[in-house]
Design an enzyme around this catalytic site. Sequence first.
Site, PDB file in Angstrom:
ATOM      1  N   LYS A   1      44.844  18.049  93.503  1.00  0.00           N
ATOM      2  CA  LYS A   1      43.762  18.367  94.419  1.00  0.00           C
ATOM      3  C   LYS A   1      42.466  17.649  94.006  1.00  0.00           C
ATOM      4  O   LYS A   1      41.505  17.614  94.759  1.00  0.00           O
ATOM      5  CB  LYS A   1      43.503  19.880  94.400  1.00  0.00           C
ATOM      6  CG  LYS A   1      44.698  20.714  94.751  1.00  0.00           C
ATOM      7  CD  LYS A   1      44.408  22.195  94.438  1.00  0.00           C
ATOM      8  CE  LYS A   1      45.658  23.014  94.471  1.00  0.00           C
ATOM      9  NZ  LYS A   1      45.424  24.351  93.900  1.00  0.00           N
ATOM     10  N   GLY A   2      42.465  17.092  92.806  1.00  0.00           N
ATOM     11  CA  GLY A   2      41.227  16.561  92.230  1.00  0.00           C
ATOM     12  C   GLY A   2      40.565  15.453  93.032  1.00  0.00           C
ATOM     13  O   GLY A   2      39.354  15.269  92.956  1.00  0.00           O
TER      14      GLY A   2
ATOM     15  N   GLU B   1      42.663   8.175  92.636  1.00  0.00           N
ATOM     16  CA  GLU B   1      42.670   9.170  91.552  1.00  0.00           C
ATOM     17  C   GLU B   1      41.263   9.664  91.263  1.00  0.00           C
ATOM     18  O   GLU B   1      40.292   8.917  91.409  1.00  0.00           O
ATOM     19  CB  GLU B   1      43.231   8.530  90.269  1.00  0.00           C
ATOM     20  CG  GLU B   1      44.747   8.470  90.198  1.00  0.00           C
ATOM     21  CD  GLU B   1      45.338   9.741  89.597  1.00  0.00           C
ATOM     22  OE1 GLU B   1      44.661  10.790  89.594  1.00  0.00           O
ATOM     23  OE2 GLU B   1      46.482   9.674  89.131  1.00  0.00           O
ATOM     24  N   ASP B   2      41.172  10.901  90.814  1.00  0.00           N
ATOM     25  CA  ASP B   2      39.891  11.451  90.370  1.00  0.00           C
ATOM     26  C   ASP B   2      39.537  10.969  88.965  1.00  0.00           C
ATOM     27  O   ASP B   2      38.434  10.539  88.689  1.00  0.00           O
ATOM     28  CB  ASP B   2      39.935  12.992  90.401  1.00  0.00           C
ATOM     29  CG  ASP B   2      41.178  13.566  89.708  1.00  0.00           C
ATOM     30  OD1 ASP B   2      42.048  12.789  89.231  1.00  0.00           O
ATOM     31  OD2 ASP B   2      41.295  14.807  89.638  1.00  0.00           O
TER      32      ASP B   2
ATOM     33  N   ASP C   1      43.062   9.736  82.579  1.00  0.00           N
ATOM     34  CA  ASP C   1      42.779  10.179  81.203  1.00  0.00           C
ATOM     35  C   ASP C   1      43.794   9.512  80.277  1.00  0.00           C
ATOM     36  O   ASP C   1      43.563   8.427  79.765  1.00  0.00           O
ATOM     37  CB  ASP C   1      42.851  11.710  81.183  1.00  0.00           C
ATOM     38  CG  ASP C   1      42.466  12.302  79.849  1.00  0.00           C
ATOM     39  OD1 ASP C   1      41.883  11.593  79.022  1.00  0.00           O
ATOM     40  OD2 ASP C   1      42.750  13.501  79.627  1.00  0.00           O
TER      41      ASP C   1
ATOM     42  N   PHE D   1      35.494  17.352  78.739  1.00  0.00           N
ATOM     43  CA  PHE D   1      36.183  17.910  79.913  1.00  0.00           C
ATOM     44  C   PHE D   1      35.153  18.046  81.031  1.00  0.00           C
ATOM     45  O   PHE D   1      34.138  18.727  80.883  1.00  0.00           O
ATOM     46  CB  PHE D   1      36.804  19.268  79.596  1.00  0.00           C
ATOM     47  CG  PHE D   1      37.714  19.738  80.690  1.00  0.00           C
ATOM     48  CD1 PHE D   1      39.033  19.308  80.754  1.00  0.00           C
ATOM     49  CD2 PHE D   1      37.253  20.606  81.675  1.00  0.00           C
ATOM     50  CE1 PHE D   1      39.877  19.715  81.788  1.00  0.00           C
ATOM     51  CE2 PHE D   1      38.085  21.023  82.708  1.00  0.00           C
ATOM     52  CZ  PHE D   1      39.395  20.573  82.761  1.00  0.00           C
ATOM     53  N   VAL D   2      35.402  17.350  82.152  1.00  0.00           N
ATOM     54  CA  VAL D   2      34.405  17.314  83.223  1.00  0.00           C
ATOM     55  C   VAL D   2      34.864  18.075  84.464  1.00  0.00           C
ATOM     56  O   VAL D   2      36.063  18.228  84.707  1.00  0.00           O
ATOM     57  CB  VAL D   2      34.039  15.854  83.605  1.00  0.00           C
ATOM     58  CG1 VAL D   2      33.288  15.169  82.483  1.00  0.00           C
ATOM     59  CG2 VAL D   2      35.277  15.043  84.003  1.00  0.00           C
TER      60      VAL D   2
ATOM     61  N   ASP E   1      38.268  20.377  88.621  1.00  0.00           N
ATOM     62  CA  ASP E   1      38.148  21.826  88.448  1.00  0.00           C
ATOM     63  C   ASP E   1      38.214  22.280  86.992  1.00  0.00           C
ATOM     64  O   ASP E   1      38.648  21.545  86.111  1.00  0.00           O
ATOM     65  CB  ASP E   1      39.289  22.519  89.183  1.00  0.00           C
ATOM     66  CG  ASP E   1      40.619  22.378  88.436  1.00  0.00           C
ATOM     67  OD1 ASP E   1      40.996  21.231  88.115  1.00  0.00           O
ATOM     68  OD2 ASP E   1      41.254  23.407  88.126  1.00  0.00           O
TER      69      ASP E   1
HETATM   70  P1  5GP Z   1      46.325  11.870  82.880  1.00  0.00           P
HETATM   71  O1  5GP Z   1      47.725  11.972  83.381  1.00  0.00           O
HETATM   72  O2  5GP Z   1      45.669  10.533  83.150  1.00  0.00           O
HETATM   73  O3  5GP Z   1      46.206  12.249  81.430  1.00  0.00           O
HETATM   74  O4  5GP Z   1      45.498  13.001  83.572  1.00  0.00           O
HETATM   75  C1  5GP Z   1      45.226  12.979  84.885  1.00  0.00           C
HETATM   76  C2  5GP Z   1      44.896  14.336  85.447  1.00  0.00           C
HETATM   77  O5  5GP Z   1      44.466  15.271  84.442  1.00  0.00           O
HETATM   78  C3  5GP Z   1      43.724  14.201  86.385  1.00  0.00           C
HETATM   79  O6  5GP Z   1      44.161  13.836  87.673  1.00  0.00           O
HETATM   80  C4  5GP Z   1      43.091  15.576  86.303  1.00  0.00           C
HETATM   81  O7  5GP Z   1      43.720  16.438  87.206  1.00  0.00           O
HETATM   82  C5  5GP Z   1      43.376  16.051  84.885  1.00  0.00           C
HETATM   83  N1  5GP Z   1      42.234  15.807  83.980  1.00  0.00           N
HETATM   84  C6  5GP Z   1      42.124  14.936  82.965  1.00  0.00           C
HETATM   85  N2  5GP Z   1      40.933  14.990  82.377  1.00  0.00           N
HETATM   86  C7  5GP Z   1      40.237  15.945  83.041  1.00  0.00           C
HETATM   87  C8  5GP Z   1      38.886  16.470  82.921  1.00  0.00           C
HETATM   88  O8  5GP Z   1      38.047  16.091  82.093  1.00  0.00           O
HETATM   89  N3  5GP Z   1      38.545  17.445  83.815  1.00  0.00           N
HETATM   90  C9  5GP Z   1      39.398  17.918  84.765  1.00  0.00           C
HETATM   91  N4  5GP Z   1      38.942  18.869  85.577  1.00  0.00           N
HETATM   92  N5  5GP Z   1      40.661  17.444  84.912  1.00  0.00           N
HETATM   93  C10 5GP Z   1      41.056  16.468  84.063  1.00  0.00           C
END
Ligand code: 5GP
Length: 192
Positions: free
Chosen positions: A56-57, A112-113, A116, A164-165, A171
Site C-alpha cells: 500500500k506504500g 515503489e515507495d 531498502d 524508519f520513515v 506507515d
Molecule cells: P525491501 O524489500 O526493499 O527491503 O523493503 C521494501 C518495503 O519495506 C517497502 O516497500 C516498505 O513497505 C517497507 N519499508 C522499508 N523501509 C521502510 C521504512 O523506513 N518505513 C516504512 N514505513 N516502510 C519501510
Amino acid sequence: MGRVTNNTELPAFPAEGDIGSILLTEEQIQTRVSELGRELASKYAGETPLFVAVMKGSVIFVADLLKAYPGPVQFDVMIVSSYGDALETSGVVKIVKDLDTPAAGRHVVLVEDIVDTGLTMKYLLDHFEKQGAASVSVCSLTVREGRVAEPAVDHIGFEIPHDFVIGYGLDAAQLYRNLPYIGVFTGTLEDH
Ligand code: 5GP
C-alpha cells in the site's frame, strides 16, 4: 451534514513524540515527483507504459506521479507484504494481489515507495520477467543511502538515511500514510 463532532479542537496529530524530524517536506516531494513524471514521459515517448504500484506504500506517490505524467499510461496495482506490522523485514515477500493486466509484452514501470534491502524489488523484477514483459524499469520515491547498487533503481526520487520513515504512503502499523511529508518515526508501535 459533514459534521462528525462538536469539538472545535483538533486532536494532536501526529501524536507527540512520533515524528523526530521531517526528512522531506511536501514541497520537496511535489517538485521531485513532477520532475520524475516528465523524465518518465520522455523515456516512454511513443509507448504506453504500464505503471505497477506496489501497495500500500506507493498509493500516494503513484497518484501524484500519474498526474505528473503527460502522456498515455496505464496503471495497475500489486499488493505484496514483506514487513508485516514490525519495523524489521521478515525477509519474505508474499504476493497478496497480482496484476489484472497481463505484463507480457508491456513496458512495465515498477513504482515503489522505498527500496531498502531491494528484496521486494528483486522478487517483482523476476516476476515480470517470467511473465514476458518487454522491459521493466523501477521508479522509487526513496532508496536507502549506500545500498548495494544491484538490482539498479532506474529513477530515484531521494536517497534517505537508515531511519524508519513514515508519511506520504509509508506507515507505522498502518498509521500515518496520510501525512503529506516524510518524517522519521520515533514513536513506539505499542502506543497505536
Ligand atoms: P525491501 O524489500 O526493499 O527491503 O523493503 C521494501 C518495503 O519495506 C517497502 O516497500 C516498505 O513497505 C517497507 N519499508 C522499508 N523501509 C521502510 C521504512 O523506513 N518505513 C516504512 N514505513 N516502510 C519501510
